[in-house]
Structure formats: C-alpha cells, structure tokens
Motif scaffolding. Structure first.
Motif, PDB file in Angstrom:
ATOM      1  N   THR A 149      15.727   7.431   2.965  1.00  0.00           N
ATOM      2  CA  THR A 149      16.740   7.690   3.577  1.00  0.00           C
ATOM      3  C   THR A 149      17.390   6.745   4.768  1.00  0.00           C
ATOM      4  OG1 THR A 149      15.709   9.011   5.646  1.00  0.00           O
ATOM      5  CG2 THR A 149      16.085  10.277   3.373  1.00  0.00           C
ATOM      6  N   PHE A 150      18.675   6.811   5.193  1.00  0.00           N
ATOM      7  CA  PHE A 150      19.051   6.095   6.261  1.00  0.00           C
ATOM      8  C   PHE A 150      18.015   6.161   7.138  1.00  0.00           C
ATOM      9  CE2 PHE A 150      21.537   5.261  10.032  1.00  0.00           C
ATOM     10  CZ  PHE A 150      22.118   4.080   9.709  1.00  0.00           C
ATOM     11  N   GLU A 151      17.633   7.220   7.856  1.00  0.00           N
ATOM     12  CA  GLU A 151      16.760   7.593   8.785  1.00  0.00           C
ATOM     13  C   GLU A 151      15.311   6.784   8.572  1.00  0.00           C
ATOM     14  OE1 GLU A 151      20.003  10.198   8.969  1.00  0.00           O
ATOM     15  OE2 GLU A 151      18.371   9.961   7.322  1.00  0.00           O
ATOM     16  N   ASP A 152      14.673   6.679   7.428  1.00  0.00           N
ATOM     17  CA  ASP A 152      13.723   5.998   6.995  1.00  0.00           C
ATOM     18  C   ASP A 152      13.945   4.438   7.387  1.00  0.00           C
ATOM     19  OD1 ASP A 152      12.336   8.312   6.287  1.00  0.00           O
ATOM     20  OD2 ASP A 152      12.867   8.200   4.106  1.00  0.00           O
ATOM     21  N   VAL A 173      13.431  -4.558   3.918  1.00  0.00           N
ATOM     22  CA  VAL A 173      13.365  -3.203   3.600  1.00  0.00           C
ATOM     23  C   VAL A 173      14.345  -3.192   2.134  1.00  0.00           C
ATOM     24  CG1 VAL A 173      13.046  -2.080   5.916  1.00  0.00           C
ATOM     25  CG2 VAL A 173      15.268  -2.439   5.222  1.00  0.00           C
ATOM     26  N   GLN A 174      13.782  -2.446   1.411  1.00  0.00           N
ATOM     27  CA  GLN A 174      14.578  -1.952   0.197  1.00  0.00           C
ATOM     28  C   GLN A 174      15.507  -0.894   0.357  1.00  0.00           C
ATOM     29  OE1 GLN A 174      14.925  -0.925  -4.414  1.00  0.00           O
ATOM     30  NE2 GLN A 174      12.623  -1.059  -3.738  1.00  0.00           N
ATOM     31  N   VAL A 175      16.844  -0.984   0.560  1.00  0.00           N
ATOM     32  CA  VAL A 175      17.808   0.231   0.687  1.00  0.00           C
ATOM     33  C   VAL A 175      18.054   0.478  -0.763  1.00  0.00           C
ATOM     34  CG1 VAL A 175      20.246   0.751   1.184  1.00  0.00           C
ATOM     35  CG2 VAL A 175      19.023  -1.181   2.576  1.00  0.00           C
ATOM     36  N   LYS A 176      17.438   1.768  -1.073  1.00  0.00           N
ATOM     37  CA  LYS A 176      17.064   2.294  -2.439  1.00  0.00           C
ATOM     38  C   LYS A 176      18.234   3.111  -2.873  1.00  0.00           C
ATOM     39  CE  LYS A 176      13.230   3.140  -5.792  1.00  0.00           C
ATOM     40  NZ  LYS A 176      12.853   1.832  -6.101  1.00  0.00           N
ATOM     41  N   THR A 177      19.426   2.414  -3.438  1.00  0.00           N
ATOM     42  CA  THR A 177      20.747   2.977  -3.421  1.00  0.00           C
ATOM     43  C   THR A 177      20.779   4.561  -3.496  1.00  0.00           C
ATOM     44  OG1 THR A 177      21.130   2.070  -5.314  1.00  0.00           O
ATOM     45  CG2 THR A 177      22.064   0.918  -3.384  1.00  0.00           C
ATOM     46  N   PRO A 178      20.144   4.842  -4.744  1.00  0.00           N
ATOM     47  CA  PRO A 178      20.310   6.209  -5.158  1.00  0.00           C
ATOM     48  C   PRO A 178      19.625   7.311  -3.978  1.00  0.00           C
ATOM     49  CG  PRO A 178      19.592   5.177  -6.876  1.00  0.00           C
ATOM     50  CD  PRO A 178      19.350   4.347  -5.759  1.00  0.00           C
ATOM     51  N   ASP A 179      18.626   6.939  -3.518  1.00  0.00           N
ATOM     52  CA  ASP A 179      17.895   7.612  -2.398  1.00  0.00           C
ATOM     53  C   ASP A 179      18.715   7.905  -1.198  1.00  0.00           C
ATOM     54  OD1 ASP A 179      15.766   8.050  -3.749  1.00  0.00           O
ATOM     55  OD2 ASP A 179      14.706   6.343  -3.376  1.00  0.00           O
ATOM     56  N   LEU A 180      19.428   7.103  -0.729  1.00  0.00           N
ATOM     57  CA  LEU A 180      20.427   7.343   0.597  1.00  0.00           C
ATOM     58  C   LEU A 180      21.410   8.117   0.239  1.00  0.00           C
ATOM     59  CD1 LEU A 180      18.636   4.441   0.925  1.00  0.00           C
ATOM     60  CD2 LEU A 180      20.395   4.355   2.663  1.00  0.00           C
ATOM     61  N   GLY A 181      21.898   8.682  -0.933  1.00  0.00           N
ATOM     62  CA  GLY A 181      22.970   9.510  -0.900  1.00  0.00           C
ATOM     63  C   GLY A 181      24.187   8.920  -1.176  1.00  0.00           C
ATOM     64  N   MET A 186       0.867  -1.249  -0.142  1.00  0.00           N
ATOM     65  CA  MET A 186       0.115   0.125  -0.137  1.00  0.00           C
ATOM     66  C   MET A 186       0.987   1.175  -0.160  1.00  0.00           C
ATOM     67  SD  MET A 186       0.909  -0.772   3.160  1.00  0.00           S
ATOM     68  CE  MET A 186      -0.365  -2.016   3.766  1.00  0.00           C
ATOM     69  N   ASP A 187       0.288   2.232  -0.139  1.00  0.00           N
ATOM     70  CA  ASP A 187       0.789   3.632  -0.100  1.00  0.00           C
ATOM     71  C   ASP A 187       0.191   4.598   0.474  1.00  0.00           C
ATOM     72  OD1 ASP A 187       2.120   6.195  -0.159  1.00  0.00           O
ATOM     73  OD2 ASP A 187       2.643   5.950  -2.570  1.00  0.00           O
ATOM     74  N   ALA A 188       0.534   4.751   1.789  1.00  0.00           N
ATOM     75  CA  ALA A 188      -0.382   5.464   2.998  1.00  0.00           C
ATOM     76  C   ALA A 188      -0.282   6.939   2.828  1.00  0.00           C
ATOM     77  CB  ALA A 188      -0.144   4.992   4.126  1.00  0.00           C
ATOM     78  N   GLY A 189       0.746   7.449   1.813  1.00  0.00           N
ATOM     79  CA  GLY A 189       0.842   8.832   1.760  1.00  0.00           C
ATOM     80  C   GLY A 189       1.950   9.822   2.615  1.00  0.00           C
ATOM     81  N   ASN A 190       2.446   8.966   3.613  1.00  0.00           N
ATOM     82  CA  ASN A 190       3.634   9.675   4.381  1.00  0.00           C
ATOM     83  C   ASN A 190       4.406   8.361   5.191  1.00  0.00           C
ATOM     84  OD1 ASN A 190       2.272   9.299   7.404  1.00  0.00           O
ATOM     85  ND2 ASN A 190       0.616  10.539   5.960  1.00  0.00           N
ATOM     86  N   ARG A 191       5.416   8.512   5.715  1.00  0.00           N
ATOM     87  CA  ARG A 191       5.891   7.550   6.513  1.00  0.00           C
ATOM     88  C   ARG A 191       5.476   7.173   7.449  1.00  0.00           C
ATOM     89  NH1 ARG A 191      12.022   8.535   8.800  1.00  0.00           N
ATOM     90  NH2 ARG A 191      10.922   9.099  10.880  1.00  0.00           N
ATOM     91  N   ALA A 192       4.917   7.882   8.459  1.00  0.00           N
ATOM     92  CA  ALA A 192       4.155   7.492   9.788  1.00  0.00           C
ATOM     93  C   ALA A 192       2.983   6.430   9.575  1.00  0.00           C
ATOM     94  CB  ALA A 192       3.921   8.652  10.616  1.00  0.00           C
ATOM     95  N   ASP A 193       2.283   6.938   8.609  1.00  0.00           N
ATOM     96  CA  ASP A 193       0.857   6.143   8.192  1.00  0.00           C
ATOM     97  C   ASP A 193       1.412   4.966   7.379  1.00  0.00           C
ATOM     98  OD1 ASP A 193      -0.707   7.800   9.248  1.00  0.00           O
ATOM     99  OD2 ASP A 193      -1.141   9.045   7.482  1.00  0.00           O
ATOM    100  N   GLN A 194       2.561   5.013   6.590  1.00  0.00           N
ATOM    101  CA  GLN A 194       2.914   3.646   5.763  1.00  0.00           C
ATOM    102  C   GLN A 194       3.368   2.807   7.049  1.00  0.00           C
ATOM    103  OE1 GLN A 194       2.589   3.443   2.804  1.00  0.00           O
ATOM    104  NE2 GLN A 194       3.767   1.602   2.280  1.00  0.00           N
ATOM    105  N   ILE A 195       4.314   3.001   8.000  1.00  0.00           N
ATOM    106  CA  ILE A 195       4.563   2.234   8.868  1.00  0.00           C
ATOM    107  C   ILE A 195       3.425   1.743   9.753  1.00  0.00           C
ATOM    108  CG2 ILE A 195       6.071   1.998  11.141  1.00  0.00           C
ATOM    109  CD1 ILE A 195       7.896   4.032   9.931  1.00  0.00           C
ATOM    110  N   ALA A 212      13.705   3.743  10.915  1.00  0.00           N
ATOM    111  CA  ALA A 212      12.244   3.943  11.362  1.00  0.00           C
ATOM    112  C   ALA A 212      11.457   2.690  11.025  1.00  0.00           C
ATOM    113  CB  ALA A 212      11.639   4.998  10.903  1.00  0.00           C
ATOM    114  N   PHE A 213      11.703   2.035   9.944  1.00  0.00           N
ATOM    115  CA  PHE A 213      10.771   0.806   9.395  1.00  0.00           C
ATOM    116  C   PHE A 213      11.424  -0.449  10.262  1.00  0.00           C
ATOM    117  CE2 PHE A 213       9.222   3.383   6.164  1.00  0.00           C
ATOM    118  CZ  PHE A 213       8.107   2.964   5.754  1.00  0.00           C
ATOM    119  N   VAL A 214      12.827  -0.466  10.327  1.00  0.00           N
ATOM    120  CA  VAL A 214      13.242  -1.582  11.005  1.00  0.00           C
ATOM    121  C   VAL A 214      12.945  -1.538  12.621  1.00  0.00           C
ATOM    122  CG1 VAL A 214      15.428  -2.515  11.789  1.00  0.00           C
ATOM    123  CG2 VAL A 214      15.086  -1.943   9.409  1.00  0.00           C
TER     124      VAL A 214
END
Length: 445
Positions: free
Chosen positions: A330-333, A346-354, A294-303, A336-338
């Motif tokens: 991000t790394f912080e994201d 968790v997908q570590v989406k490499t370009p998004d982490l910098g 699902m895509d809940a629209g923000n991190r907190a709701d997604q978690i 939060a999920f873990v």
C-alpha cells in the motif's frame, strides 16, 4: 464533460494467478501447472487463469474510454488483497461504483479518483453467484478491492484526458504537481522461467534493466546460492556478446525471499553479506540489484531485516542494491519502507495500491530521499493497464518501469516502451509554436 455510464465486463488478464505459499512450500511443477492442493484462501488450484474486469466509461458526447481491473500474480500473499474473481466483483462496479461516479465531471480526475478510493461497500453473501453488493449509506462496509480501484481509476484517467483533449501523462502531472519526463523511463524486462531465451531477446533489444529471472525456489538459486551466481556470470557474458554497442545494462533479480531461506538455519549476516559480495563480483562491471532478499512474514519484521542487511552491506562496502517488494503493498507501506531507509528501491506494485494516482503519489514520496521508485506491477495485468502505467512513469519520472503484461517479454516491452515514445512525441508536437515549425529566416538571424 459528464460521465454518463459505467460498464463492467469480465475478461482474461495477461498471465495467471499463482498460490505463492504453496509454491514456496515445495509444490512441484507438472508441465505448466503445479501438482498438489492450494493453501491460500480463494484458490481452487495452485495455478489458475488470471482474470480482469474491462471497465468502460461513457461520456456525454458518446465517447467510450477504458480501464482494466487487475490483481497481482501472487494474490493473497504478503499482505495483499485476496484472489480477484471477476464475476463476483463486476456487479460492484455496475452498482455502487457507477452510482457514485455517474453524473460527475470527467475533467475532475483527482476528485473522482479519491471518491473511488474512499468508497466503502457492503457485500452480503459469499461467492460469485450469491454476492449482492450494495452501497452502504452509513459508510460501513468494506473498502473496494484494490483491483477495482486500479481499473476504474484508469478509466477515469482516460476520461479526463479525452475530455481535456490532452495526454494521460499531462492529466497525472497536473494532479500530482510534477514535470513529466522528456525521455522514456528505463524499462525493466521480466523473463519468467524462460530466463535464458527471453533474456537473450532483451540483450538484442538493449533493454536497460533486466531480467527479473523468477528465482522462487531453492532449485533455481541453489542450496548455497551457486546456481544464481552461475546465472549472473552468464548474464555478463551474453550481454557483452549480444547487446548493442555501448550497452550498459543494470541487472535486477527477484529472489522471492530465497536468500533468506537458504541462509535461514542459522541466519548469519556475515555469510549473507559475503554472498551479496559474490553476486556483485559476478555481475561486474555492471550494477546489480536484488528484489525481496527475504520474507520475514510481516511488514515490521521485513523492514527490520532489510535495514539490518543494508547496514551490513554498507559496512562491508558491498554495492548491491536491495529492492522492497514483499510487505510493501500500500501507499502506507511504501512510506514505512522509505522512512526506515530499508531499501535502495521500493517497488510501487501498481495493482496493490488501488487507484492509479496512488502509484504516482508513492513514486513522489521517494523524491528527496535515498530511495528510488521502481514503478512495477505484475505480469498478470493487461495491455490497457500497462499503457496507463506508462503515463504514471512519465508523469513522475520514475527510476524504472516494468514491461508488462505476460511472461513472453516482447509484447510487454513493446506496449510500455511504445506508449511512452508516442506520448513524448505527441507532447513535443503540441508544445511547438508556429514560429519554431518553419524554416523562415528573419533579418535579425
């Protein structure tokens, strides 16, 4: 060895940028492109050519090493950085980034990568033609776009390996405090929209994790999920017909939030759990994992939504793993999920982490938890960034690593798998002692 120069050349990436929000709102395909107007800031079309910046770092001995800046296919969506436009950002790399890194010792990879990660730049003006990037001495300004940190850090990694005459895997392992894998990490193949032909190629090659399948519309999943169920049944049948002897694939389907869409009115957890049970039965005897249910629209709701789903699956005894992607950038994201135990992977989406070392740190954060790390990324990368990520996978022994770039499958699989194999072979040769490389028999044998 000193870094003596940094150069940036705009180029093309391995796929395209797509306006995910427009597609989810029902944009219709017109051949390879889409009809209609984009809705995400920065896009001129719903689908437009992917871009990269080729980063060359010169060392004091004349050696030149490379990294490629890349951003995900669905840039600007799910909390990610905005659309990456190479012509706008190349002056940032040749200006303030070069000023920061030139003269540094190439062997200090982690220090150099962290300096890049923490840079802030004031970009005055707007648009590619009028942007005038300047380093802001006061520390005010914007953090560098994730694509810049990603590409330049790849070049810094290659520079350290060259200066130390070792592998990029070993440089990362030293920086992260890990023991590298001694076998290739399982590769995850992605089929794109050609989810039948490309998947059959994967079966023939015995790809361990597959096929992604790009289920990003109601048409592809079915109004009641029936289309996806039929596809999973087909996966089992064809894998047994085409796969090598003893082949036991793991199915991984990315549904781009579509399960949440089709069960949204009203959302009934029991109904969703029943659907996951049907997916598990369709995939038997092989394991299946669903990305982005699902895509809940923000991190907190997604978690919260994913925690609720995991609890429901556990209570019902349904063994489908769920994978965090949307709002886990991000790394912080990832943390939060873990920490919330919101996903099996968790997908570590490499370009998004910098910085590429941040991807390695994110994989390591999963160690000792119930969450496995999938080192992902995007079809919209390059062969250079894909090879760099193969070294992250080996250095951290991730659960799986994405075959990339492109959507043709074969090329990305070859690039990632072969980079891991050649690195493992080199490390094994270098670890041999003279005594172990001889057939001589001593009196004690």
């Amino acid at each position: 060895m000193e870094i003596t120069g940094i150069h940036a050349t705009p180029g093309y990436s391995g796929f395209f940028f797509d306006d995910q929000r427009a597609i989810k709102r029902g944009a219709q395909q017109d051949g390879f492109t889409y009809e209609g107007d984009p809705v995400t800031d920065g896009f001129d079309e719903i689908r437009q050519a992917g871009e990269t910046i080729i980063v060359d770092i010169e060392l004091a001995d004349g050696t030149v090493v490379r990294g490629d800046c890349a951003a995900v296919q669905y840039s600007g969506a799910g909390g990610r950085d905005p659309l990456f436009q190479a012509a706008e950002y190349a002056p940032v790399i040749e200006g303030p980034v070069a000023d920061e890194l030139e003269g540094r010792d190439a062997t200090d990879f982690l220090d150099n990568a962290e300096a890049l990660e923490n840079m802030q730049v004031d970009v005055r003006g707007s648009g590619a033609s009028s942007s005038q990037p300047d380093a802001n001495a006061s520390g005010a300004g914007d953090r560098l776009h994730t694509a810049i940190r990603y590409g330049v850090s790849q070049a810094l990694l290659a520079a350290a390996a060259e200066a130390e005459n070792t592998t990029r895997t070993d440089v990362l392992a030293d920086a992260l405090g890990t023991e590298p894998a001694t076998e290739p990490v399982p590769v995850f193949g992605q089929s794109g929209d050609d989810r039948y032909n490309n998947t059959e190629k994967m079966f023939v090659k015995g790809v361990p994790v597959l096929p992604h399948a790009l289920i990003n519309s109601v048409e592809k999943i079915g109004e009641d999920g029936e289309v996806l169920l039929e596809y999973v049944e087909w996966l089992v049948e064809r894998s047994q017909e085409l796969g090598p002897e003893g082949y036991e694939p793991r199915f991984h389907i990315d549904v781009y939030g579509m399960i949440g869409e089709i069960f949204a009115a009203p959302y009934d957890r029991e109904e969703v759990v029943d659907y996951f049970a049907a997916l598990e039965a369709a995939a038997a005897p092989y394991p299946i994992q669903i990305e982005g249910p699902m895509d809940a629209g923000n991190r907190a709701d997604q978690i919260d939504a994913m925690v609720e789903l995991r609890e429901g699956l556990a209570e019902a005894g349904v063994g489908v793993d769920i994978v965090a992607d949307e709002w886990c950038n991000t790394f912080e994201d990832v943390q939060a999920f873990v920490d919330a135990e919101a996903a099996d992977l968790v997908q570590v989406k490499t370009p998004d982490l910098g910085g590429i070392h941040r991807s390695g740190q994110a994989v390591r954060y999963c160690e000792g938890t119930e969450t496995r790390a999938y080192l992902g990324g995007t079809c919209n990368e390059t062969e250079t960034s894909a090879r760099a990520c193969a070294h992250v996978a080996l250095a951290t022994d991730a659960a799986q690593v994405l075959a990339k770039p492109g959507m043709g499958f074969d090329e990305g699989y070859m690039i990632v798998e072969n980079e891991m194999r050649r690195t493992i072979a080199r490390r094994e040769r270098e670890q041999l002692t003279p005594d172990t490389d001889t057939d001589e028999v001593t009196a004690d044998d």
